[in-house]
Design an enzyme around this catalytic site. Sequence first.
Site, PDB file in Angstrom:
ATOM      1  N   GLU A 178       0.840  -1.196   0.000  1.00 12.50           N
ATOM      2  CA  GLU A 178       0.000   0.000   0.000  1.00 12.50           C
ATOM      3  C   GLU A 178       0.873   1.243   0.000  1.00 12.50           C
ATOM      4  O   GLU A 178       2.064   1.176   0.314  1.00 12.50           O
ATOM      5  CB  GLU A 178      -0.925  -0.014   1.229  1.00 12.50           C
ATOM      6  CG  GLU A 178      -1.900  -1.168   1.219  1.00 12.50           C
ATOM      7  CD  GLU A 178      -2.823  -1.188   2.439  1.00 12.50           C
ATOM      8  OE1 GLU A 178      -2.799  -0.216   3.224  1.00 12.50           O
ATOM      9  OE2 GLU A 178      -3.561  -2.181   2.594  1.00 12.50           O
ATOM     10  N   PRO A 179       0.280   2.411  -0.334  1.00 12.73           N
ATOM     11  CA  PRO A 179       1.082   3.647  -0.372  1.00 12.73           C
ATOM     12  C   PRO A 179       1.839   3.919   0.923  1.00 12.73           C
ATOM     13  O   PRO A 179       2.972   4.402   0.901  1.00 12.73           O
ATOM     14  CB  PRO A 179       0.027   4.734  -0.650  1.00 12.73           C
ATOM     15  CG  PRO A 179      -1.049   4.011  -1.407  1.00 12.73           C
ATOM     16  CD  PRO A 179      -1.089   2.630  -0.837  1.00 12.73           C
ATOM     17  N   GLY A 182       4.851  -0.202   2.714  1.00 11.00           N
ATOM     18  CA  GLY A 182       5.699  -0.867   1.743  1.00 11.00           C
ATOM     19  C   GLY A 182       6.234  -2.160   2.329  1.00 11.00           C
ATOM     20  O   GLY A 182       5.556  -3.185   2.368  1.00 11.00           O
ATOM     21  N   PHE A 208       1.941  -0.535  -6.338  1.00 11.54           N
ATOM     22  CA  PHE A 208       3.101  -1.321  -6.780  1.00 11.54           C
ATOM     23  C   PHE A 208       2.745  -2.808  -6.894  1.00 11.54           C
ATOM     24  O   PHE A 208       3.517  -3.673  -6.485  1.00 11.54           O
ATOM     25  CB  PHE A 208       4.298  -1.145  -5.838  1.00 11.54           C
ATOM     26  CG  PHE A 208       4.806   0.267  -5.728  1.00 11.54           C
ATOM     27  CD1 PHE A 208       4.724   1.149  -6.788  1.00 11.54           C
ATOM     28  CD2 PHE A 208       5.379   0.700  -4.544  1.00 11.54           C
ATOM     29  CE1 PHE A 208       5.203   2.446  -6.684  1.00 11.54           C
ATOM     30  CE2 PHE A 208       5.867   2.003  -4.421  1.00 11.54           C
ATOM     31  CZ  PHE A 208       5.769   2.873  -5.493  1.00 11.54           C
ATOM     32  N   ILE A 209       1.591  -3.095  -7.473  1.00 12.48           N
ATOM     33  CA  ILE A 209       1.124  -4.476  -7.559  1.00 12.48           C
ATOM     34  C   ILE A 209       1.490  -5.054  -8.924  1.00 12.48           C
ATOM     35  O   ILE A 209       0.940  -4.645  -9.958  1.00 12.48           O
ATOM     36  CB  ILE A 209      -0.397  -4.570  -7.327  1.00 12.48           C
ATOM     37  CG1 ILE A 209      -0.772  -3.899  -6.004  1.00 12.48           C
ATOM     38  CG2 ILE A 209      -0.828  -6.029  -7.363  1.00 12.48           C
ATOM     39  CD1 ILE A 209      -0.053  -4.438  -4.778  1.00 12.48           C
ATOM     40  N   ARG A 292      10.508 -14.575  -2.941  1.00 11.79           N
ATOM     41  CA  ARG A 292      11.916 -14.187  -2.797  1.00 11.79           C
ATOM     42  C   ARG A 292      12.836 -15.168  -3.510  1.00 11.79           C
ATOM     43  O   ARG A 292      13.825 -14.764  -4.119  1.00 11.79           O
ATOM     44  CB  ARG A 292      12.268 -14.075  -1.314  1.00 11.79           C
ATOM     45  CG  ARG A 292      11.695 -12.824  -0.680  1.00 11.79           C
ATOM     46  CD  ARG A 292      11.723 -12.833   0.828  1.00 11.79           C
ATOM     47  NE  ARG A 292      11.208 -11.554   1.332  1.00 11.79           N
ATOM     48  CZ  ARG A 292      10.889 -11.327   2.602  1.00 11.79           C
ATOM     49  NH1 ARG A 292      11.051 -12.279   3.501  1.00 11.79           N
ATOM     50  NH2 ARG A 292      10.426 -10.139   2.963  1.00 11.79           N
ATOM     51  N   GLU A 437       9.988  -7.546  -3.061  1.00  7.59           N
ATOM     52  CA  GLU A 437       9.883  -8.728  -2.202  1.00  7.59           C
ATOM     53  C   GLU A 437      10.846  -8.665  -1.017  1.00  7.59           C
ATOM     54  O   GLU A 437      11.293  -9.685  -0.501  1.00  7.59           O
ATOM     55  CB  GLU A 437      10.098 -10.030  -2.999  1.00  7.59           C
ATOM     56  CG  GLU A 437       9.224 -10.192  -4.210  1.00  7.59           C
ATOM     57  CD  GLU A 437       7.744 -10.030  -3.921  1.00  7.59           C
ATOM     58  OE1 GLU A 437       7.340 -10.193  -2.761  1.00  7.59           O
ATOM     59  OE2 GLU A 437       6.994  -9.723  -4.867  1.00  7.59           O
ATOM     60  N   GLY A 438      11.134  -7.454  -0.604  1.00  9.99           N
ATOM     61  CA  GLY A 438      12.007  -7.249   0.555  1.00  9.99           C
ATOM     62  C   GLY A 438      13.396  -6.837   0.126  1.00  9.99           C
ATOM     63  O   GLY A 438      14.089  -7.568  -0.588  1.00  9.99           O
TER      64      GLY A 438
END
Length: 574
Positions: A178-179, A182, A208-209, A292, A437-438
């Site tokens: 979400e905005p 993150g 960012f989907i 990941r 993804e981190g």
Amino acid sequence: MENFLTDNEDILFHLEHLDLDRIIHFKEENFSQAKQYAHAPKDAQDARDSYRMVLSIIGEIGGEYMAPNAPAVDEAGPTLANNQVTLHPATKKAVDMLAQADMMGFCIPRQYGGLNMPTTILSIAAEILARADASFLNFGLQQDIAETINKFASEEQKQAYLPKLCSGEWDSSMILTEPDAGSDLQAVNLKAVQGTDGIWYLNGVKRFITNGCGTIGLVLARSEEKGKGARGLSFFIYRRDDKMIIRRLEHKLGIHGSPTCELQFNRAPAELLGERQRGLTKYTLWLMNNARLGVAAQAVGIAEAAWREADLYAAKRIQFGAPVRELPPVFEMLTEMKVAVEAGRSLLYETSRFVDLKEVLEDYSDQHPEEKGDIIEEKKKYAKLAGFFTPMVKAFATEMANKVAYDAIQIHGGTGYMKEFNAERHYRDARITNIYEGTTQLQVVAAIGPVTSGVAQMILDEYDKAGYSHSPKLLGKIREARAFFDEALEHAKKYEGHQQFLTYHSRRLVEMATDLVISYLLMRDGNHSERKQKVAAIFIAKMPSRVKANRDFIMSENGTLLKNYEAVINTAGN
């Protein structure tokens, strides 16, 4: 014909020597599935032959079709009109080609229309496709979503969703970010409210989907009105309808062929997946660990593509009367790039193997609750190793890909900066891998626990006991570096005010452990190949000095940055 499996001798080497037999036996239920499904393997060699055949099909699609079209996909990308995303025609055709080849249910059980492949083979497939076009995320993403449904959904939900995901009729997305949330997914605020009709409804915005236009989405949402943090979150299956608006497509540095969407949910109906309040702590965590691993495979694929572009250019570019590939500063770069890619690949496949063992042992123990003893202990062991190796490979492979792509442009010189050459695209595509993804910093946070708790030491001890008669001197260097690592770790754990000090040095400690793990893996590869012995020798030549430098800094440094960073960054006007 271009085939990105058969032209890669290193992948073929690993396919020949990967220790997969036990995984195959579990996945195939001791080959009892051969009685029910015509294409199920009858023995371990039959399974290996099937894996290679499937990967060869993927390699052909990647080499013959996707790679030649990747520049055009990068240039144009997808479009958004009337709340519908249209993929680039070449991307859509690649999806259709894989669907027609029955590849979209790669790891899903055969009963739902899948191929029942191990994660290790999926990692190889994802790497091959990323080499062809790094923006082609639909394939790996489809597996992550489908596998999560297969792992946690009800049988009714599996029957409803998995066959259409496996056929390629439906595509999918992971809808988490979400905005204002993150990496900190505990801060997710998209609301899920259960109506009087028993249906859950989603309201809010996600950003960012990746492939947010997909037919099926797994949505992390806040279901508990009074629940704060992770315990207030649940996981939902959402099927695309007119209650979700795609507000925009993001304009990105790289992976242009992949649609990255901002989504607005307006009372969109959804189904609860699994139990309430376990959305983040169980389901999202499992899904993100899979993702990941997929990003690590993507990074290795990008690095392979970048290295090949650089090597090809260096062989053709004549300067000072000879190909630049013959100049020591250039062939040193090319050699270290190649070694780094192979190091990342060995770590990727080892991680995937641990994940496979963890999953098959979990499935087996769930089906046979009466079994105790060794099965339970092994399940715990591989869960710990998967939990350590997954963030480690995500950190190493993505940072490695960025460095290799950077060096590929350097070898091209000025031409590498131009869009006419693929090197600049690989550089742009690589940059996202150590973010989404981190970030690498979050992977370090995830990996430092296993380092300090003894998981890293356990696997290093196990590797050390294996035979490496081909290179006793190299083994001695690894053991010397291991002593540096152990010394630094003990110092950091005992340091006064150690928690902050340990956190400050966590990346250095994780990188030391990674260097040691990779050194052993390359030595193990050397048991099967003289060339691999040389790869190990090149990697290990510099490895002890890196580990020692980190040890020296940790041991001698008294927290200078910790004491002074506020004065440095809190400058006037900030």
